[in-house]
Write a protein that holds these residues in place. Sequence first.
Motif: not given
Length: 290
Positions: A241-244, A258-262
């Motif tokens: 999530g951080v890299v993306a 968004g979903g990845l970061i959450v």
Amino acid sequence: MSSTSSVAHSAAIPTVLIEPTRGWTSLRLGDVWEYRELLFFLAWRDVKVRYKQTALGAAWAILQPLLTMVVFTIFFGRLAKVGSEGVPYPIFSYAGLLPWTFFAQGLSQSADSLVGSSNLIRKVFFPRLVIPLAAVLGAAVDFAVAFIVLIAMMAHYGIWPSTAVLALPLLLALAFATALGTGLWLSALNVRFRDVRYVVPFFVQLWLFVTPVIYPTGRVTEMLGRLGLPAWLYGLNPMAGVVAGFRWVLLGTGAQPGGLIVASAAISLLLLVSGAFYFRRVEQTFADVI
């Protein structure tokens, strides 16, 4: 000196009461704030020691991700053609390497921080949490130096971020929390099991390959989709999530993660909280075991 003045002098000296931690509910984060000057001193010490008696000094903070970017560009960008989501592969890989290098350096240094400060731990009382925290803060200095190169590369390629760049501090905080949370676990375990120092480099290397630093995040999420799995599942790797997110807010690559970061934030918070509780629970034995 009279007895009256002696009593007055003794009363003027503050009394510090040292109490043991009480189970899993005593994080005592206020102690870290009280020792904030020691925290920044240790962080600055780590930075100075890292580049002491080196010919290039702090330039190594730039050269490490820069040279890695060159290698990745040749082998993965030119030969393997893994893709770069519509931007030149050099800046694509460098934008992924920056948060990853910060995380990997902070994790590696914090994991070995307690053993490296064994003499200090045995002689002086202070919150032991300060030591791994200072190690991660020291890595943030290198990140700030290397970030200047990314700004120059963005100007060279004519890439300018949108208002989404306002989310960048949150992503950096997420990387910081992930490095610190994992580092708290590993540093505490390393005091008792010295095998940890040999496991960490291999562990970090494996983590690199499951994080979208070399390849686009979309390749993994598409594969998950073909398997009937949600894309946010990749966020169980908090650095994914951080890299993306880092690439999205700066370069505008890919879809909004968004979903990845959450999902990554939830795992990062779990690592940080559980690591802090475990660290506090076992820190009273550090001076005896280390």
